[in-house]
Structures are given as C-alpha cells and as structure tokens.
Design a protein around this motif. Sequence first.
Motif, PDB file in Angstrom:
ATOM      1  N   ASP A  59       0.827  -1.220   0.000  1.00  0.00           N
ATOM      2  CA  ASP A  59       0.000   0.000   0.000  1.00  0.00           C
ATOM      3  C   ASP A  59       0.853   1.259   0.000  1.00  0.00           C
ATOM      4  N   SER A  60       1.946   1.259   0.717  1.00  0.00           N
ATOM      5  CA  SER A  60       2.773   2.472   0.762  1.00  0.00           C
ATOM      6  C   SER A  60       3.302   2.824  -0.623  1.00  0.00           C
ATOM      7  N   GLU A  61       3.709   1.834  -1.376  1.00  0.00           N
ATOM      8  CA  GLU A  61       4.177   2.086  -2.747  1.00  0.00           C
ATOM      9  C   GLU A  61       3.043   2.586  -3.638  1.00  0.00           C
ATOM     10  N   MET A  62       1.851   1.996  -3.499  1.00  0.00           N
ATOM     11  CA  MET A  62       0.718   2.443  -4.317  1.00  0.00           C
ATOM     12  C   MET A  62       0.325   3.880  -3.985  1.00  0.00           C
ATOM     13  N   VAL A  79      -7.594   4.383  -7.099  1.00  0.00           N
ATOM     14  CA  VAL A  79      -7.937   4.661  -8.497  1.00  0.00           C
ATOM     15  C   VAL A  79      -7.225   3.676  -9.416  1.00  0.00           C
ATOM     16  N   ALA A  80      -5.991   3.335  -9.093  1.00  0.00           N
ATOM     17  CA  ALA A  80      -5.241   2.384  -9.917  1.00  0.00           C
ATOM     18  C   ALA A  80      -5.943   1.028  -9.973  1.00  0.00           C
ATOM     19  N   ASP A  81      -6.589   0.629  -8.887  1.00  0.00           N
ATOM     20  CA  ASP A  81      -7.329  -0.640  -8.882  1.00  0.00           C
ATOM     21  C   ASP A  81      -8.460  -0.611  -9.898  1.00  0.00           C
ATOM     22  N   TRP A 140       0.234   9.659  -5.624  1.00  0.00           N
ATOM     23  CA  TRP A 140       0.613  11.044  -5.357  1.00  0.00           C
ATOM     24  C   TRP A 140       1.421  11.610  -6.523  1.00  0.00           C
ATOM     25  N   VAL A 141       2.324  10.816  -7.075  1.00  0.00           N
ATOM     26  CA  VAL A 141       3.141  11.284  -8.194  1.00  0.00           C
ATOM     27  C   VAL A 141       2.296  11.488  -9.445  1.00  0.00           C
ATOM     28  N   VAL A 142       1.388  10.548  -9.725  1.00  0.00           N
ATOM     29  CA  VAL A 142       0.598  10.598 -10.956  1.00  0.00           C
ATOM     30  C   VAL A 142      -0.487  11.666 -10.886  1.00  0.00           C
ATOM     31  N   GLY A 202      -0.970  13.988  -8.249  1.00  0.00           N
ATOM     32  CA  GLY A 202      -0.673  15.182  -7.469  1.00  0.00           C
ATOM     33  C   GLY A 202      -1.475  15.256  -6.193  1.00  0.00           C
ATOM     34  N   ALA A 203      -2.222  14.232  -5.895  1.00  0.00           N
ATOM     35  CA  ALA A 203      -3.044  14.174  -4.688  1.00  0.00           C
ATOM     36  C   ALA A 203      -3.488  12.727  -4.511  1.00  0.00           C
ATOM     37  N   GLN A 204      -4.137  12.464  -3.395  1.00  0.00           N
ATOM     38  CA  GLN A 204      -4.674  11.130  -3.151  1.00  0.00           C
ATOM     39  C   GLN A 204      -6.180  11.169  -3.442  1.00  0.00           C
ATOM     40  N   PRO A 205      -6.633  10.544  -4.544  1.00  0.00           N
ATOM     41  CA  PRO A 205      -8.045  10.647  -4.934  1.00  0.00           C
ATOM     42  C   PRO A 205      -9.022  10.227  -3.835  1.00  0.00           C
TER      43      PRO A 205
END
Length: 369
Positions: free
Chosen positions: A152-155, A318-320, A160-162, A164-167
């Motif tokens: 989870d920490s990596e995701m 969101v990636a999921d 955040w990088v993609v 710019g925030a945590q959706p």
Amino acid sequence: MSKTSGIPFLPSGAVFCPRGGVVPSALGRFTRTRENGYSHLDLLVLMARERRSHPFGEDMRIRPADVLTLLYLTVVSLLVVAFHGRVADWGWLVCSLGLFAVSVLVVAVWEGRCPTRPWVVLFHLVYPLLVVPLLYPMVQRYVLVLWGRFLDSEMISVEWVVFGAQPNLLFDRIASRPLNEIMMACYSAYYPLLVVPPLLLVVRRRWRELELFVCLLLAALYVCYLGFVVVPLRGPVVALAEVFAQPSLSGYVVVPAQQFVMAHADPAGACFPSSHVAAAWVVLLVLRRIHGWRVVAALVPVVVGLTVAVVYTRYHYVADALAGLVVAGLCYGVGGRLWARASARRRGMARVRLGQVWVGSRTGSSGPR
C-alpha cells in the motif's frame, strides 16, 4: 418434413444414423428422422448434436469454463508449493485446491455419462461459477506468497506522483450520508449483476449465451485473483484510516449492510485489480453482445456508478479501478475472439460431418461412426 420436439441443450445429446429412427434430445424426448434421408430440420438437429472430440475420452465433457478453473487452480497450487514458507498450513491449502479441481472433473464426467439429462448439463454449465464464492475467501491465505507484505505504501506514493493528490482523500471532502448511501448502493449492485443475468439466460433457455457469459466472467475474475497476488494491497480503508477526516462512512441501510459484508466476507489483499470493476464491465459487454445496446442501456449508469463507487467507498485505489477496466477489456476482447473462432470451427466440423452422413444416406451406408 419431420417434426422435432425442440433442442434446448445444444452441447449434449445424440443423433441416430441417417437410415431413419429416433434421436434422443436433451429433454429425453425424441426427434424423428425420415427414412433414407434428412429434411432440413434433421440436418440442423445433427449439427446441434455433433459431439466434439477431446483428449479426455467420451465419458468426460470438458468445457472452456472447466479449463479456466483448472488452470487457475494449477497456477495457485504451484505458487503455494514454490513459496510454501510464506503460507500457513500450505499442505492443507494445496489439498483443498486439489479437491476443487477433482470436483470440476467429476461434474465433467457426470455430464459425459448423462448427456441427455438437462439438469445435469445445466449444473455443469454453471458449476464453475458456483465454486467462485468458495475460492474467493481463500485468496487471503496466499495473497502474500510473492512479496511477504502488502504494498500500500508504494501504491499511495505512485498515486501522489501521478495525480498530485490522493483521490480517496478528495472524495472524503464531499462525503455525506445521502451520497454515501447512493455510492454504496452502486457498489452493492455488483452482486445482482453477477446473479440476475445468468438466471434470466437459464429461464429463456439460451444455453450457448449462458456458457459464454460464464466463461468470460470467470476469465476476468481469475485474472483479478492472480493480480491480488502480484500486487497485494489492503486498500485505502485500512492504509489511510488515520488520514481520513471521517474515520468511517456512515449511512442509513445500504452502508451498514455492505460494511458488514466486507468485514465478514472480504479477504484482505483483494484490491488490485478491482474484481468489482472488471466483472461488472464484462457483464455489461457480454449482455451488449447478446441483447444489443438498447437493451442494456439502463445498466450503463449502474456500472459507471460502481466504477466510481469502488474508490469513493475507500475499498480501492484509483489504480485498482483502472486496472479492472483493463482486465475487462482484455478478457472480453481476447475471450470473445477465441469464442467466436471456436464456434466457427465447431460449425465447420459439423458441416463436414453432415456432408459425410448425407452421402452415406444417399449410398445406403450407415456413414462414418
């Protein structure tokens, strides 16, 4: 023109030789043939009843859904054996997976020996789908077999990088009890989406479409289950629990009910890709293939709402959801093409067989056996 009693189960049954007689149909009734020849309808009966050859013998009918299930069980078993140091009671787990595989083969043999019993054929068509609720909770036992920990920490860092925030935190700002109830209702629509369409196909006796539905749905689910092992995640509801302004979502009826289900039936680590998103979109695409867009247009808002809800409800990143969309597209695209090619090949083989039998009926021979 000969009279038939109907052919509800296309994959099963038998055909009498072209010299006249009776053909047992899947309902146990009979299809009569003309003496020394076939009518057009008799030819269709023969095409429908042509048995497909397979390497397991005449007493076993392996269907595509069986192959998918056996392949999934084999891959998981090999992973558990290879990394058994990270799996508690790994021997019992492998035995359990082996019993599931044996049950699939037993059902295949059962239909092979009772091909004219409709309830046996129907049970075989849906059996792999009935096994899924038993296989899904087992994911928790081997989800860390590759990494030994959750990622989870990596995701969170990647998002955040993609973005710019945590959706998930952005949705937390607009959360309210009415909106929570609506979003959780969309999330819960996953269950009727998996249950109602196959039931309607059974009621309407559309067996080939039912088998297609089961195959593509299973393909999406199994790919997601293997994805859980490749990228094990607990999800925002756990990883970001201390960051959310609202510790938990509150609602009226649907929210507490779904939270109860997730607390007691959802295995840890079942996040990436989102099986909810993948399965929902596969169901929508298969129904579009069967009925057309006009019929399934009402389901589009539900499936779109479900795709958003998996992130809003904090069960997925969101990636999921994006990965779930990719899985749905690949499984439907590749699986649909393979299904179409296999169907065309079966029809071609049936036409060849029909030509041989037709010549045999004209020459007075019994035709190839």
